[in-house]
Design a protein around this motif. Structure first.
Motif, PDB file in Angstrom:
ATOM      1  N   THR A 216       0.855  -1.180   0.000  1.00  0.00           N
ATOM      2  CA  THR A 216       0.000   0.000   0.000  1.00  0.00           C
ATOM      3  C   THR A 216       0.892   1.231   0.000  1.00  0.00           C
ATOM      4  O   THR A 216       1.772   1.350   0.847  1.00  0.00           O
ATOM      5  N   ARG A 290      -3.529   6.979   1.465  1.00  0.00           N
ATOM      6  CA  ARG A 290      -2.997   5.670   1.090  1.00  0.00           C
ATOM      7  C   ARG A 290      -3.785   5.083  -0.054  1.00  0.00           C
ATOM      8  O   ARG A 290      -4.981   5.321  -0.181  1.00  0.00           O
ATOM      9  N   ASN A 292      -3.777   1.327  -2.714  1.00  0.00           N
ATOM     10  CA  ASN A 292      -3.135   0.160  -3.314  1.00  0.00           C
ATOM     11  C   ASN A 292      -2.880   0.379  -4.803  1.00  0.00           C
ATOM     12  O   ASN A 292      -2.343  -0.511  -5.463  1.00  0.00           O
ATOM     13  N   SER A 368       1.809  -2.134   4.345  1.00  0.00           N
ATOM     14  CA  SER A 368       2.774  -1.056   4.184  1.00  0.00           C
ATOM     15  C   SER A 368       3.992  -1.475   4.978  1.00  0.00           C
ATOM     16  O   SER A 368       4.072  -1.256   6.183  1.00  0.00           O
TER      17      SER A 368
END
Lengths: 425, 425
Positions: A216, A290, A292, A368
């Motif tokens: 991520t 954040r 993906n 992460s």
């Protein structure tokens, strides 16, 4: 460590072995897992259990706040050296590492766990034992993984394994929040092995079968709003950074983030002002974005940065700027790249095969972690659970349970993954 | 002390003596100022100058944070006692006081300065001398006034003054911010003299002629927004107290406050959140509302309190409440009543007459001082400058200049005001 999302659909797709023919990786895993040497390796782990626990306690009690991992790094480097690794060293940023040489001609595999914890210096890190539980800040994430790597080395040695690959065992710095993956970043961008690393396995607390194959991405900003400040009564009517920031927050909260790939945002920390009757001269918000997906993260960041100036302009228009205007400063304080190791990459296929061969259902996910860096560069990387049952990571009540049969079974999955990947014989 | 507004129009109206006939107060002031006893009183002040400075240093170096005025209070009480006052005592909240009895049948006048400073315990309060400057946190506001009151008593005694009024000299607690006027409040609401006090003079740093005859009212709240909190990635989509608070701030910033009587509001302090990647479980804002008019302050407070629930509701509607809803708690942390002593009140007429008779132009203003309490109850009260040239109040660089001729002239104005009000002979 931050592993937050399980890609359940992918897991289902690959966790249905019954209908699938055995792959080359399945066969390699089966051969490894069924070999006599692996039985010896497992016996080594078992015999080492108390030592592993003792090493966890020793390392946990050496505090390792972000940017202050040196004392723990030195201790761990001595442990790596004691296991007979060669080329043991500390790099410029504080990663400590040593090589277990292969038979030649093979790739370089990094096997690492991170040294740093989230806890500031001065936190009480004395380990408390209660029944089968061990408690101390940082004991799980990621201190519990470091001694497991040492046990892997001893197991390989005792079982008489040679590997085609060179394996660089490492304790790396800077995984947690403010560290911003600086250990992994240095390794891949500046370290002496940067161009040689073909595979990267990061061990984090958790169960085997949890295969983090997506990184991520995140961008973090601390945005400070500045203004003239003044007395709440005498200077009333002048612009306030509090109102400008409030406007920015409200607009930030209106952003529509895509659900797939998952993309999020957060206002994490608010601060500002000196007294109730002073118009603040500065306020600040620390925010997290954040995703993906890289394009989605880029788009969200663009939207966020674009709403700051209008919020400031609105405040400068709404109140008097006679004593000064509101301005802002957006400082990038975290930047973790988005990355993925495809499900058909060799490292993932092997991790999958070993999990299945060990009777564990593989589950893929995004996180992460230190793997974000190699993933973002196209280097095959994965983050795996090192085996202990840990809990309350990042809290002062952090702890782990000791359940030797289960823990040893879990560790063996990690070890077998490394061995299969390294083409051990 | 907070004196922030000068009612210039009123000042002009009353500061034009040329066209006016001398009032009874003008005559009384002129008689007092021209008397032989007053010359002796001024000589006493002059002879006391070094002692006043020494007492300022002594008291400044006894720290007196809000709610922790006891040590300084004890020292000041001993000083009051040493001047021969009777009925010297400390009341339940920490005000220290003593009586200079009058000849009988007169009113009770309170003459006070406040003991407390804004500085927390542990602040370095050692007085530094540079040229004619003295520097230490709290030295000006209001420590510099306390020894002036002692010098007043000595001057009265040495000059042989008797007064018709009883004068209660006092060092009171709780004037600054968090103290919320608790010393003055206790005096007028619960203290043993509460029903007897006819006049109240509070001395604060500043020049004579500055006559604070209006008390700015204030209401202060700390509003905390609470929610479930969570992980920025895993829990994305749930409600956030940060967004609810931002919405409330934006709406607060839209309130139109009347210019006359002056009414203001401020977001003073923002706080909340624990880490960049956690959705906060709590955020808070500390806000200030003030007005020189009671209905205006009440109306502003009502508007403020009314916007909180809709802001919370909007956030609960905008995001998921599956893990819990946002709620808020508005805690009143400061409540200073609005009040005024009319310009035709005897205490103001006398302060005006003495200022003019001393060659000083009276200027009227509003402030937020201990006088707010009696003013709000209809007791004649005024806040006057005690005479020293002080600066940087409430900052660590606070200080005062020593300029004996000017300082003594200024002090004499305060003393003459007390004497005239007390019908001294």
């Amino acid at each position: 460590m931050r592993i937050t999302l399980l890609a359940a659909t992918a897991a289902i797709a690959l966790a249905a072995p019954a209908a699938q023919a055995a792959t080359v990786e399945d066969k390699a895993a089966a051969t490894l897992l069924g070999g006599a040497k692996f039985a010896k390796a497992k016996a080594s782990l078992k015999g080492d259990y108390d030592k592993i626990i003792q090493d966890i306690i020793t390392l946990t009690e050496i505090e390792a706040p972000p940017f202050k991992e040196d004392a723990r790094g030195a201790a761990y480097m001595a442990m790596l050296k004691a296991e007979g690794l060669t080329d043991v060293e500390r790099d410029e940023v504080g990663n400590v590492m040593g090589l277990r040489k292969g038979t030649g001609g093979g790739p370089l595999i990094v096997v690492t766990a991170h040294l740093d914890t989230v806890f500031p210096g001065g936190t009480n890190v004395k380990v408390r034992r209660e029944g089968n539980g061990l408690y101390a800040p940082g004991i799980g994430d990621d201190t519990s993984s470091l001694p497991v790597l040492l046990a892997f080395i001893r197991a390989m040695n005792r079982a008489g394994y040679t590997t085609k690959a060179d394996i660089l065992f490492m304790g790396n710095v800077g995984e947690e929040g403010p560290g911003d993956l600086r250990g992994s970043r240095y390794l891949f961008q500046k370290g002496k092995y940067k161009d040689a690393i073909k595979y990267f396995i990061s061990f984090e607390p958790g169960q085997p079968g949890r295969i983090t194959n997506a990184g991520t991405g995140s961008r973090r900003y601390k945005v400070t709003f500045n203004g003239p400040g003044g007395h709440s009564m005498g200077d009333f009517g002048i612009v306030s950074p509090a109102f400008a920031m409030a406007k920015a927050m409200v607009e930030f909260g209106k952003i529509k983030a895509p659900a797939e790939p998952k993309t999020v945002y957060n206002v994490g920390i608010l601060e500002g002002g000196t007294s109730v009757n002073s118009i603040p001269f500065a306020t600040a918000m620390t925010i997290d974005m954040r995703s993906n997906g890289k394009p989605e993260l880029d788009a969200e960041e663009k939207q966020f940065l674009a709403l700051l100036q209008p919020a400031v302009d609105a405040e400068n228009a709404a109140r008097s700027t006679a004593k000064g205007k509101i301005s802002y400063d957006a400082k990038l304080i975290g930047d973790r790249p988005v990355g993925t190791t495809p499900l058909d990459a060799r490292i993932i296929k092997i991790a999958t095969a070993v999990a299945k061969g060990s009777g564990v259902t593989p589950k893929y996910g995004a996180g992460s972690t230190d793997s974000n860096i190699p993933m973002s560069m196209g280097v095959e990387a994965v983050t795996l659970g090192s085996g202990f049952d840990t809990f309350r990571a990042h809290s002062l009540e952090e702890g782990m349970k000791m359940n030797p049969p289960e823990d040893l079974k879990n560790m063996a999955v990690g070890l077998a993954t490394v061995l299969t990947l390294a083409e051990a014989r």
